[in-house]
Design a protein around this motif. Structure first.
Motif, PDB file in Angstrom:
ATOM      1  N   THR A   1     -27.745  19.036  16.546  1.00 52.79           N
ATOM      2  CA  THR A   1     -28.365  19.856  17.588  1.00 52.79           C
ATOM      3  C   THR A   1     -28.595  21.303  17.170  1.00 52.79           C
ATOM      4  O   THR A   1     -29.248  22.049  17.900  1.00 52.79           O
ATOM      5  CB  THR A   1     -27.493  19.857  18.859  1.00 52.79           C
ATOM      6  N   GLU A   2     -28.070  21.699  16.009  1.00 51.43           N
ATOM      7  CA  GLU A   2     -28.197  23.091  15.586  1.00 51.43           C
ATOM      8  C   GLU A   2     -29.262  23.247  14.516  1.00 51.43           C
ATOM      9  O   GLU A   2     -29.569  22.326  13.772  1.00 51.43           O
ATOM     10  CB  GLU A   2     -26.864  23.628  15.039  1.00 51.43           C
ATOM     11  N   GLY A   3     -29.818  24.468  14.467  1.00 53.17           N
ATOM     12  CA  GLY A   3     -30.684  24.832  13.354  1.00 53.17           C
ATOM     13  C   GLY A   3     -32.169  24.640  13.575  1.00 53.17           C
ATOM     14  O   GLY A   3     -32.964  24.943  12.675  1.00 53.17           O
ATOM     15  N   PHE A   4     -32.579  24.150  14.748  1.00 49.86           N
ATOM     16  CA  PHE A   4     -34.015  23.976  14.964  1.00 49.86           C
ATOM     17  C   PHE A   4     -34.467  24.471  16.340  1.00 49.86           C
ATOM     18  O   PHE A   4     -35.530  24.095  16.834  1.00 49.86           O
ATOM     19  CB  PHE A   4     -34.437  22.518  14.742  1.00 49.86           C
ATOM     20  N   GLY A   5     -33.647  25.320  16.975  1.00 51.98           N
ATOM     21  CA  GLY A   5     -34.056  25.965  18.218  1.00 51.98           C
ATOM     22  C   GLY A   5     -33.977  25.096  19.448  1.00 51.98           C
ATOM     23  O   GLY A   5     -34.641  25.389  20.460  1.00 51.98           O
ATOM     24  N   LEU A   6     -33.162  24.058  19.414  1.00 52.81           N
ATOM     25  CA  LEU A   6     -33.042  23.172  20.574  1.00 52.81           C
ATOM     26  C   LEU A   6     -32.614  23.944  21.821  1.00 52.81           C
ATOM     27  O   LEU A   6     -33.056  23.645  22.939  1.00 52.81           O
ATOM     28  CB  LEU A   6     -32.034  22.054  20.272  1.00 52.81           C
ATOM     29  N   GLU A   7     -31.768  24.948  21.629  1.00 55.08           N
ATOM     30  CA  GLU A   7     -31.231  25.704  22.762  1.00 55.08           C
ATOM     31  C   GLU A   7     -32.331  26.414  23.560  1.00 55.08           C
ATOM     32  O   GLU A   7     -32.159  26.712  24.752  1.00 55.08           O
ATOM     33  CB  GLU A   7     -30.187  26.716  22.286  1.00 55.08           C
ATOM     34  N   SER A   8     -33.479  26.648  22.944  1.00 54.62           N
ATOM     35  CA  SER A   8     -34.571  27.342  23.643  1.00 54.62           C
ATOM     36  C   SER A   8     -35.171  26.493  24.757  1.00 54.62           C
ATOM     37  O   SER A   8     -35.842  27.018  25.649  1.00 54.62           O
ATOM     38  CB  SER A   8     -35.667  27.728  22.649  1.00 54.62           C
ATOM     39  N   LEU A   9     -34.929  25.171  24.721  1.00 53.47           N
ATOM     40  CA  LEU A   9     -35.506  24.283  25.732  1.00 53.47           C
ATOM     41  C   LEU A   9     -34.638  24.160  26.983  1.00 53.47           C
ATOM     42  O   LEU A   9     -35.097  23.676  28.013  1.00 53.47           O
ATOM     43  CB  LEU A   9     -35.727  22.883  25.138  1.00 53.47           C
ATOM     44  N   LEU A  10     -33.368  24.551  26.898  1.00 51.19           N
ATOM     45  CA  LEU A  10     -32.442  24.461  28.030  1.00 51.19           C
ATOM     46  C   LEU A  10     -32.424  23.056  28.640  1.00 51.19           C
ATOM     47  O   LEU A  10     -32.493  22.873  29.860  1.00 51.19           O
ATOM     48  CB  LEU A  10     -32.813  25.487  29.106  1.00 51.19           C
ATOM     49  N   LEU A  11     -32.323  22.052  27.775  1.00 57.15           N
ATOM     50  CA  LEU A  11     -32.309  20.661  28.234  1.00 57.15           C
ATOM     51  C   LEU A  11     -30.957  20.296  28.835  1.00 57.15           C
ATOM     52  O   LEU A  11     -29.922  20.872  28.472  1.00 57.15           O
ATOM     53  CB  LEU A  11     -32.597  19.710  27.062  1.00 57.15           C
ATOM     54  N   ASP A  12     -30.954  19.322  29.743  1.00 60.21           N
ATOM     55  CA  ASP A  12     -29.691  18.777  30.241  1.00 60.21           C
ATOM     56  C   ASP A  12     -29.002  18.048  29.099  1.00 60.21           C
ATOM     57  O   ASP A  12     -29.651  17.318  28.330  1.00 60.21           O
ATOM     58  CB  ASP A  12     -29.940  17.797  31.394  1.00 60.21           C
ATOM     59  N   MET A  13     -27.682  18.225  28.995  1.00 59.87           N
ATOM     60  CA  MET A  13     -26.922  17.638  27.888  1.00 59.87           C
ATOM     61  C   MET A  13     -25.803  16.748  28.410  1.00 59.87           C
ATOM     62  O   MET A  13     -25.303  16.942  29.524  1.00 59.87           O
ATOM     63  CB  MET A  13     -26.320  18.738  27.015  1.00 59.87           C
ATOM     64  N   ASN A  14     -25.420  15.779  27.605  1.00 61.58           N
ATOM     65  CA  ASN A  14     -24.193  15.014  27.809  1.00 61.58           C
ATOM     66  C   ASN A  14     -23.236  15.433  26.702  1.00 61.58           C
ATOM     67  O   ASN A  14     -23.213  14.831  25.634  1.00 61.58           O
ATOM     68  CB  ASN A  14     -24.459  13.501  27.727  1.00 61.58           C
ATOM     69  N   GLY A  15     -22.456  16.468  26.951  1.00 61.96           N
ATOM     70  CA  GLY A  15     -21.622  17.004  25.884  1.00 61.96           C
ATOM     71  C   GLY A  15     -22.503  17.576  24.791  1.00 61.96           C
ATOM     72  O   GLY A  15     -23.325  18.455  25.032  1.00 61.96           O
ATOM     73  N   ARG A  16     -22.368  17.054  23.575  1.00 64.33           N
ATOM     74  CA  ARG A  16     -23.184  17.513  22.450  1.00 64.33           C
ATOM     75  C   ARG A  16     -24.536  16.807  22.387  1.00 64.33           C
ATOM     76  O   ARG A  16     -25.410  17.184  21.602  1.00 64.33           O
ATOM     77  CB  ARG A  16     -22.447  17.273  21.124  1.00 64.33           C
TER      78      ARG A  16
END
Length: 470
Positions: free
Chosen positions: A282-297
């Motif tokens: 999940t790291e290194g490609f800007g996934l956090e910019s989408l603010l998606l719903d997550m199940n833990g990691r």
């Protein structure tokens, strides 16, 4: 910086990503796929395929060694030797043929492959830092898309107190050894640790396995694990159960661990394989910019692989367990078809899982214990390979096939097997559950003789109360 546009943009060229791209291409969807490393992802390059190649080479070497003394088959041979560098080269050749084939299929289906590292800017825009090769000068490119498919896979879990580096390796390094270690310590007795630990033992290494649980393969039920545990003992693999690794040894050669008795001891070794699982990448490609719903990691998805953002999709290991290449492939194919306008949902009745230990383990559907937990009134029956003629001729009589079916209508809800080459039975297991087969369907189907598959029919017949060969 140049800007390009496409209908479907896929980040990740592993089994899920490349299958989605191929199917999308077949359906006429303009598709681009971003991959920084080799096509095929973990599975083809540093997972499923190379591990099975190494396991086969180790089995062949071990089999040859068994003929250096007296053999029940009457075969005598000298003590074998192995050139591990040549073995790794053979393995790499298989990987190269498969990844090259993927590239050819993508090109045939008019998928544009962009080599480089992706950074998500928003749900419609990705910036790719290209790797220079061919006509590509390595300049970044911005890609606009209607649909974004995330297929970034997973990576080995690293223990903070035992980081990768030097003598401490992950499965990636373990699949391309420059030499066979004298003593390998494997941290974790799940399927990855046992598959590779067994292979290294057969190649001549002393192998010790450290596991926090009270037995190996803790995710599987006791009956399935017994033949595997017996094989580990025959091979001379040392098991340290109910034990936990504390960190590297003081001299860096091995590990410190707390054993079942609570004592702190040191296991000296020249190589340590950490195989405690994998986690979504999940790291290194800007996934956090989408603010998606997550199940833990893991990225949360519905039964169409839609994320919480419209037209952003996720498949495979990125979405959590079960982390299986065939799951990712099926999801990728489905997403392409949904984008093309077809009605699809990911609701498989069966999801096979195979552990390529010695002997192999296959699980499809519900075990007897899982059926009880789900409140189902089921019956189960097993047929041992000790009563199977083909298993006898293969000197592979350890293990059994087990079927689980509802008592009221005999619909099959689960299959399990442990034994030599039982991975090849997984297709029949999955198909029977997916088609809603009953015990009578399997019992009434003529199975070829002599084959290991006869145990499938016999298990069904035994569940019906009239097995023929036991």
């Amino acid at each position: 910086m140049t800007t390009q546009s496409t209908t479907l943009l896929i980040i990740g060229g592993g089994p899920g990503g490349y299958v989605a791209a191929i199917r999308a291409g077949q359906l006429g969807i303009p598709t681009m796929l971003v991959e920084a490393e080799e096509l095929g992802g973990t599975c083809l390059n540093i997972g499923c395929i190379p591990s099975k190649a190494l396991i086969h080479a180790a089995d062949a070497f071990h089999q040859a060694a068994s003929y250096s003394g007296e053999s029940a088959l009457g075969i005598r041979a000298g003590a074998p030797s192995i050139d591990v560098n040549k073995t790794v080269g053979w393995k790499d050749g298989i990987v190269k043929r498969l990844t090259g084939g993927v590239g050819t299929l993508l090109k045939k289906n008019k998928v544009k492959v962009v080599r480089g590292w992706a950074t998500i800017l928003d749900g419609k825009t990705v910036e790719v830092r290209q790797t220079a090769q061919g006509d590509n000068d390595g300049e970044p490119v911005r890609i606009r898309c209607e649909h974004l498919l995330l297929a970034t896979g997973s990576q080995p879990v690293e223990l903070p107190f035992l980081p990768f580096g030097g003598a401490v390796v992950s499965s990636t390094e373990a699949l391309s050894p420059a030499s066979v270690p004298e003593h390998l310590v494997v941290v974790g007795a799940g399927y990855i640790g046992l598959e590779l630990g067994t292979a290294y033992r057969k190649l001549g290494a002393r192998v010790s396995v450290v596991e926090a649980a009270g037995r190996v393969l803790p995710a599987y039920d006791d009956e399935l694990v017994k033949p595997v545990a017996a094989s580990l003992e025959r091979l001379g693999i040392e098991l340290h159960l109910e034990s936990s690794v504390l960190g590297p040894a003081a001299d860096g050669q091995g590990v410190r661990m707390k054993n079942a008795g609570g004592e702190e001891v040191t296991l000296a070794a020249d190589r340590v394989l950490v195989a405690v699982g994998r986690r979504p990448r999940t790291e290194g490609f800007g996934l956090e910019s989408l603010l998606l719903d997550m199940n833990g990691r893991a990225v949360r998805i519905d039964n169409q692989c839609r994320t919480s953002m419209r037209n952003v999709w996720a498949i495979g290991d990125l979405t959590g367990e079960p982390m299986l290449a065939h799951r990712a492939m099926a999801q990728g194919e489905m997403v392409a078809e949904i984008i093309a306008g077809k009605r699809r949902h990911f609701m498989p009745a069966a999801m096979p899982a195979v552990c390529f230990t010695d002997p192999e383990v296959v699980v499809v559907g519900l075990s007897p214990q899982e059926a009880v937990r789900q409140g189902l009134d089921c019956l189960s029956a097993s047929f041992p390979f000790a009563a199977n003629g083909r298993a006898m001729t293969l000197e592979a009589t350890d293990g059994f096939v087990r079927v689980v079916a509802r008592k009221d209508n005999h619909v099959i809800v689960g299959w399990q097997a442990v034994g030599a080459a039982v991975s090849e039975l997984s297709a029949a297991f999955s198909q029977s559950i997916e088609m809603g087969a009953q015990l009578e369907d399997i019992g009434g189907t003529i199975h070829a003789h002599p084959t290991l598959g006869e145990a499938v029919q016999e298990a069904a017949l035994r569940a019906l109360g009239h097995a023929l060969h036991i």
